[in-house]
Write a protein that holds these residues in place. Structure first.
Motif, short mmCIF file in Angstrom:
data_model
loop_
_atom_site.label_atom_id
_atom_site.label_comp_id
_atom_site.label_asym_id
_atom_site.label_seq_id
_atom_site.Cartn_x
_atom_site.Cartn_y
_atom_site.Cartn_z
N SER A 134 0.83 -1.19 0.00
CA SER A 134 0.00 0.00 0.00
C SER A 134 0.87 1.25 0.00
O SER A 134 2.08 1.19 0.26
N ALA A 135 0.23 2.39 -0.27
CA ALA A 135 0.97 3.65 -0.24
C ALA A 135 1.57 3.90 1.14
O ALA A 135 2.72 4.32 1.26
N THR A 136 0.80 3.61 2.18
CA THR A 136 1.30 3.82 3.54
C THR A 136 2.53 2.96 3.80
O THR A 136 3.52 3.43 4.38
N GLU A 137 2.50 1.73 3.37
CA GLU A 137 3.64 0.84 3.57
C GLU A 137 4.88 1.36 2.84
O GLU A 137 5.99 1.31 3.36
N ARG A 138 4.67 1.87 1.64
CA ARG A 138 5.81 2.39 0.88
C ARG A 138 6.31 3.70 1.46
O ARG A 138 7.51 3.97 1.47
N PHE A 139 5.40 4.52 1.99
CA PHE A 139 5.83 5.75 2.66
C PHE A 139 6.70 5.41 3.88
O PHE A 139 7.72 6.04 4.14
N GLN A 140 6.26 4.40 4.62
CA GLN A 140 7.01 4.00 5.81
C GLN A 140 8.36 3.40 5.44
O GLN A 140 9.37 3.64 6.11
N ALA A 141 8.38 2.61 4.37
CA ALA A 141 9.65 2.03 3.92
C ALA A 141 10.61 3.12 3.47
O ALA A 141 11.82 3.07 3.75
N THR A 176 2.37 7.66 15.67
CA THR A 176 2.08 9.07 15.96
C THR A 176 1.72 9.82 14.68
O THR A 176 0.76 10.60 14.66
N ALA A 177 2.48 9.56 13.61
CA ALA A 177 2.19 10.21 12.33
C ALA A 177 0.80 9.83 11.83
O ALA A 177 0.05 10.67 11.32
N ALA A 178 0.44 8.56 11.97
CA ALA A 178 -0.88 8.11 11.53
C ALA A 178 -1.98 8.78 12.33
O ALA A 178 -3.02 9.17 11.77
N GLN A 179 -1.76 8.94 13.62
CA GLN A 179 -2.76 9.60 14.46
C GLN A 179 -2.92 11.06 14.07
O GLN A 179 -4.04 11.57 13.98
N LEU A 180 -1.81 11.75 13.82
CA LEU A 180 -1.89 13.15 13.41
C LEU A 180 -2.57 13.28 12.06
O LEU A 180 -3.36 14.21 11.84
#
Length: 204
Positions: free
Chosen positions: A17-24, A153-157
């Motif tokens: 997913s986009a989130t997974e790639r952002f985190q990577a 924390t980033a996800a919560q914000l």
């Protein structure tokens, strides 16, 4: 286990997913794996690049608050700016312009009621300063657990917005910051105004 808990390395699986790639990408950036970070960033679609900027802003806010608190001590902020100046003075921001530590400090201060300082920094240079600050505050020995916590924390914000964060931050303390910033200031000649194209921010 959520995707935020399960992806704390720079490796990405097919169909991630986009989130997974952002985190990577973030894991690679913060651990100094510049080639891998650039490879991952090159795969972002135009829409994902816009989404990624929001992710980086949220990650930046969480890392800064975790390291410096909601009311940073001016001496701590000055020390961070000095370390960044010493480390990056001869470097470039990624857009062909010289690194200016006071702009990195301004990025931090923009989280604490001084958003107007963002107008002093070309948009295309802002991600480079955020990554420089995050790398300095996190250190290369960043653990998987610490990285996962930053992602939560980033996800919560991102999910809740910055309303709760804004309520926790007091009024700006511009005068106090200004009084302590001079000691961390780089040579004035190094702060050149850039004609950088700011339509598309550098994310690599």
């Amino acid at each position: 286990m959520t995707e935020l808990d399960n992806h704390t390395t720079s490796e990405t699986a097919p169909g991630a997913s986009a989130t997974e790639r952002f985190q990577a990408h973030a894991a690679a950036r913060l651990r100094g794996e510049t080639a891998e970070a650039a490879r991952i960033a090159s795969q972002f679609t135009e829409r994902e690049q816009r989404m990624h900027m929001i992710f980086v802003q949220s990650l930046f806010a969480g890392v800064v608050i975790d390291a410096l608190g909601t009311r940073p001590d001016p001496s701590d902020l000055a020390e961070v700016a000095k370390r960044l100046h010493d480390k990056h003075f001869q470097a470039e921001t990624g857009t062909g312009t010289a690194f200016v530590a006071l702009r990195a400090e301004a990025m931090i201060r923009s989280l604490f009621g001084e958003e107007f300082l963002l107008f002093e920094i070309p948009f295309g240079e802002q991600p480079g300063y955020m990554w420089a600050v995050m790398a300095e505050l996190c250190g290369l020995d960043l653990t998987d657990d610490q990285l996962a916590e930053h992602f939560r924390t980033a996800a919560q914000l991102t999910r809740d917005g910055f309303d709760d964060l804004a309520e926790a931050i007091p009024e700006p303390i511009t005068a106090t910051f200004a009084a302590t910033s001079a000691s961390a200031a780089p040579d004035a000649d190094a702060d050149t105004d850039s004609d950088t194209d700011t339509e598309k921010g550098e994310i690599r």
